[in-house]
Scaffold this motif. Structure first.
Motif, PDB file in Angstrom:
ATOM      1  N   VAL A 134       0.774  -1.190   0.148  1.00  0.00           N
ATOM      2  CA  VAL A 134       0.023  -0.015   0.051  1.00  0.00           C
ATOM      3  C   VAL A 134       0.796   1.308   0.082  1.00  0.00           C
ATOM      4  CG1 VAL A 134      -1.588   1.303   1.273  1.00  0.00           C
ATOM      5  CG2 VAL A 134      -1.856  -1.031   1.269  1.00  0.00           C
ATOM      6  N   GLN A 135       0.584   2.313  -0.861  1.00  0.00           N
ATOM      7  CA  GLN A 135       1.296   3.333  -0.580  1.00  0.00           C
ATOM      8  C   GLN A 135       0.417   4.587  -0.454  1.00  0.00           C
ATOM      9  OE1 GLN A 135       1.253   1.544  -4.047  1.00  0.00           O
ATOM     10  NE2 GLN A 135       2.944   0.362  -3.020  1.00  0.00           N
ATOM     11  N   LEU A 136       1.010   5.395   0.475  1.00  0.00           N
ATOM     12  CA  LEU A 136      -0.268   6.389   0.881  1.00  0.00           C
ATOM     13  C   LEU A 136       0.689   7.799   0.657  1.00  0.00           C
ATOM     14  CD1 LEU A 136      -1.036   5.067   4.404  1.00  0.00           C
ATOM     15  CD2 LEU A 136      -2.152   5.129   2.278  1.00  0.00           C
ATOM     16  N   VAL A 137      -0.047   8.729   0.187  1.00  0.00           N
ATOM     17  CA  VAL A 137       0.807  10.086   0.047  1.00  0.00           C
ATOM     18  C   VAL A 137      -0.175  11.299   0.567  1.00  0.00           C
ATOM     19  CG1 VAL A 137       1.531  11.467  -1.747  1.00  0.00           C
ATOM     20  CG2 VAL A 137       1.889   9.059  -2.166  1.00  0.00           C
ATOM     21  N   GLU A 138       0.394  11.699   1.702  1.00  0.00           N
ATOM     22  CA  GLU A 138      -0.580  12.983   2.204  1.00  0.00           C
ATOM     23  C   GLU A 138      -0.319  14.476   1.435  1.00  0.00           C
ATOM     24  OE1 GLU A 138       1.552  10.625   5.684  1.00  0.00           O
ATOM     25  OE2 GLU A 138       2.074  11.311   3.615  1.00  0.00           O
ATOM     26  N   SER A 139      -1.211  15.143   1.340  1.00  0.00           N
ATOM     27  CA  SER A 139      -0.971  16.584   1.084  1.00  0.00           C
ATOM     28  C   SER A 139      -2.007  17.580   1.793  1.00  0.00           C
ATOM     29  CB  SER A 139      -1.271  16.834  -0.478  1.00  0.00           C
ATOM     30  OG  SER A 139      -2.646  16.007  -0.778  1.00  0.00           O
ATOM     31  N   GLY A 140      -1.920  19.041   1.627  1.00  0.00           N
ATOM     32  CA  GLY A 140      -2.692  19.740   2.126  1.00  0.00           C
ATOM     33  C   GLY A 140      -2.189  20.372   3.206  1.00  0.00           C
ATOM     34  N   GLY A 141      -1.055  20.106   3.965  1.00  0.00           N
ATOM     35  CA  GLY A 141      -0.433  20.914   4.918  1.00  0.00           C
ATOM     36  C   GLY A 141      -0.083  22.235   4.696  1.00  0.00           C
ATOM     37  N   GLY A 142       0.065  22.901   5.855  1.00  0.00           N
ATOM     38  CA  GLY A 142       0.594  24.418   5.380  1.00  0.00           C
ATOM     39  C   GLY A 142       0.722  25.039   6.810  1.00  0.00           C
ATOM     40  N   SER A 143       0.521  26.499   6.600  1.00  0.00           N
ATOM     41  CA  SER A 143       0.643  27.328   7.848  1.00  0.00           C
ATOM     42  C   SER A 143      -0.569  28.190   7.816  1.00  0.00           C
ATOM     43  CB  SER A 143       1.786  28.273   7.522  1.00  0.00           C
ATOM     44  OG  SER A 143       3.197  27.570   7.647  1.00  0.00           O
ATOM     45  N   VAL A 144      -1.443  28.375   9.115  1.00  0.00           N
ATOM     46  CA  VAL A 144      -2.595  29.045   9.254  1.00  0.00           C
ATOM     47  C   VAL A 144      -2.427  29.775  10.461  1.00  0.00           C
ATOM     48  CG1 VAL A 144      -3.984  27.531   7.803  1.00  0.00           C
ATOM     49  CG2 VAL A 144      -3.813  26.887  10.059  1.00  0.00           C
ATOM     50  N   GLN A 145      -3.286  30.669  10.877  1.00  0.00           N
ATOM     51  CA  GLN A 145      -3.318  31.168  11.943  1.00  0.00           C
ATOM     52  C   GLN A 145      -4.239  30.670  12.875  1.00  0.00           C
ATOM     53  OE1 GLN A 145      -4.317  35.458  11.249  1.00  0.00           O
ATOM     54  NE2 GLN A 145      -1.939  36.017  11.377  1.00  0.00           N
ATOM     55  N   ALA A 146      -4.468  30.570  14.111  1.00  0.00           N
ATOM     56  CA  ALA A 146      -5.315  30.085  15.066  1.00  0.00           C
ATOM     57  C   ALA A 146      -6.596  30.159  14.622  1.00  0.00           C
ATOM     58  CB  ALA A 146      -4.925  30.400  16.558  1.00  0.00           C
ATOM     59  N   GLY A 147      -7.439  29.210  14.829  1.00  0.00           N
ATOM     60  CA  GLY A 147      -9.046  29.740  14.168  1.00  0.00           C
ATOM     61  C   GLY A 147      -9.021  29.234  12.933  1.00  0.00           C
ATOM     62  N   GLY A 148      -8.061  28.997  12.153  1.00  0.00           N
ATOM     63  CA  GLY A 148      -8.305  28.600  10.785  1.00  0.00           C
ATOM     64  C   GLY A 148      -8.436  27.337  10.346  1.00  0.00           C
ATOM     65  N   SER A 149      -8.629  26.990   9.035  1.00  0.00           N
ATOM     66  CA  SER A 149      -9.069  25.484   8.840  1.00  0.00           C
ATOM     67  C   SER A 149      -7.845  25.112   7.838  1.00  0.00           C
ATOM     68  CB  SER A 149     -10.429  25.589   8.398  1.00  0.00           C
ATOM     69  OG  SER A 149     -11.485  25.830   9.129  1.00  0.00           O
ATOM     70  N   LEU A 150      -7.733  23.831   7.614  1.00  0.00           N
ATOM     71  CA  LEU A 150      -7.102  23.250   6.489  1.00  0.00           C
ATOM     72  C   LEU A 150      -7.654  21.769   6.198  1.00  0.00           C
ATOM     73  CD1 LEU A 150      -3.216  23.726   7.662  1.00  0.00           C
ATOM     74  CD2 LEU A 150      -4.312  24.258   5.683  1.00  0.00           C
ATOM     75  N   ARG A 151      -7.618  21.335   5.270  1.00  0.00           N
ATOM     76  CA  ARG A 151      -8.078  19.957   5.034  1.00  0.00           C
ATOM     77  C   ARG A 151      -6.984  19.256   4.372  1.00  0.00           C
ATOM     78  NH1 ARG A 151     -12.872  17.340   0.965  1.00  0.00           N
ATOM     79  NH2 ARG A 151     -11.188  18.162  -0.687  1.00  0.00           N
ATOM     80  N   LEU A 152      -6.612  18.109   5.005  1.00  0.00           N
ATOM     81  CA  LEU A 152      -5.504  17.161   4.527  1.00  0.00           C
ATOM     82  C   LEU A 152      -6.146  16.037   3.538  1.00  0.00           C
ATOM     83  CD1 LEU A 152      -3.465  16.694   7.858  1.00  0.00           C
ATOM     84  CD2 LEU A 152      -3.497  18.826   6.133  1.00  0.00           C
ATOM     85  N   SER A 153      -5.475  15.548   2.729  1.00  0.00           N
ATOM     86  CA  SER A 153      -5.802  14.722   2.040  1.00  0.00           C
ATOM     87  C   SER A 153      -4.784  13.282   1.920  1.00  0.00           C
ATOM     88  CB  SER A 153      -5.960  14.905   0.392  1.00  0.00           C
ATOM     89  OG  SER A 153      -6.911  15.934   0.232  1.00  0.00           O
ATOM     90  N   CYS A 154      -4.965  12.018   1.860  1.00  0.00           N
ATOM     91  CA  CYS A 154      -4.167  11.117   1.642  1.00  0.00           C
ATOM     92  C   CYS A 154      -4.764  10.315   0.641  1.00  0.00           C
ATOM     93  CB  CYS A 154      -4.180  10.204   3.083  1.00  0.00           C
ATOM     94  SG  CYS A 154      -3.421   8.558   2.978  1.00  0.00           S
ATOM     95  N   ALA A 155      -3.907  10.197  -0.521  1.00  0.00           N
ATOM     96  CA  ALA A 155      -4.146   9.256  -1.567  1.00  0.00           C
ATOM     97  C   ALA A 155      -3.359   7.789  -1.328  1.00  0.00           C
ATOM     98  CB  ALA A 155      -3.666   9.930  -2.857  1.00  0.00           C
ATOM     99  N   ALA A 156      -4.393   7.120  -1.545  1.00  0.00           N
ATOM    100  CA  ALA A 156      -4.146   5.443  -1.131  1.00  0.00           C
ATOM    101  C   ALA A 156      -3.968   4.821  -2.549  1.00  0.00           C
ATOM    102  CB  ALA A 156      -4.822   4.987  -0.278  1.00  0.00           C
TER     103      ALA A 156
END
Length: 125
Positions: free
Chosen positions: A2-24
């Motif tokens: 199985v191969q897993l590749v993450e994406s979607g990280g980054g820098s945000v200020q407190a209270g903000g939002s992010l969405r991470l993805s993992c392609a399998a």
């Protein structure tokens, strides 16, 4: 395999939002459980959220309940982690993980056979 590749990280200020993805990709029956773990410098790896494809049940760590949401696409090819109301304490490297079976605690990192390379999340105050 199985191969897993993450994406979607980054820098945000407190209270903000992010969405991470993992392609399998790879042998799908080796990833009945897929989840997100995180590790901050000097700290142990911590379970964040886990999804069990068999029943559709989700598990969340106490520190993220009500703020994070795990989901997947129907083809079991992509796992998501929607992170809202981010706090500086959420700063860490986030890893996607998969396994075919767990032995009780869904956040036991040792039960997971497959890991991605990680994506960094940084939350500033």
């Amino acid at each position: 395999q199985v191969q897993l590749v993450e994406s979607g990280g980054g820098s945000v200020q407190a209270g903000g939002s992010l969405r991470l993805s993992c392609a399998a990709s790879g042998y799908m029956y080796s990833r009945n459980y897929m989840g997100w773990f995180r590790q901050a410098p000097g700290k142990q790896r911590e379970g964040v959220a886990v999804f069990y494809f068999g029943s559709g049940q989700s598990y969340y760590g106490d520190s993220v309940k009500g703020r994070f949401s795990i989901s997947r696409d129907n083809a079991k090819t992509t796992l998501y982690l929607q992170m809202n109301s981010l706090e500086p304490e959420d700063t860490a490297m986030y890893y996607c993980a998969a396994t075919d079976v767990i032995y009780g605690d869904p956040f036991m990192a040792g039960d997971y056979n497959y890991w991605g390379q990680g994506t960094q999340v940084t939350v500033s105050s």
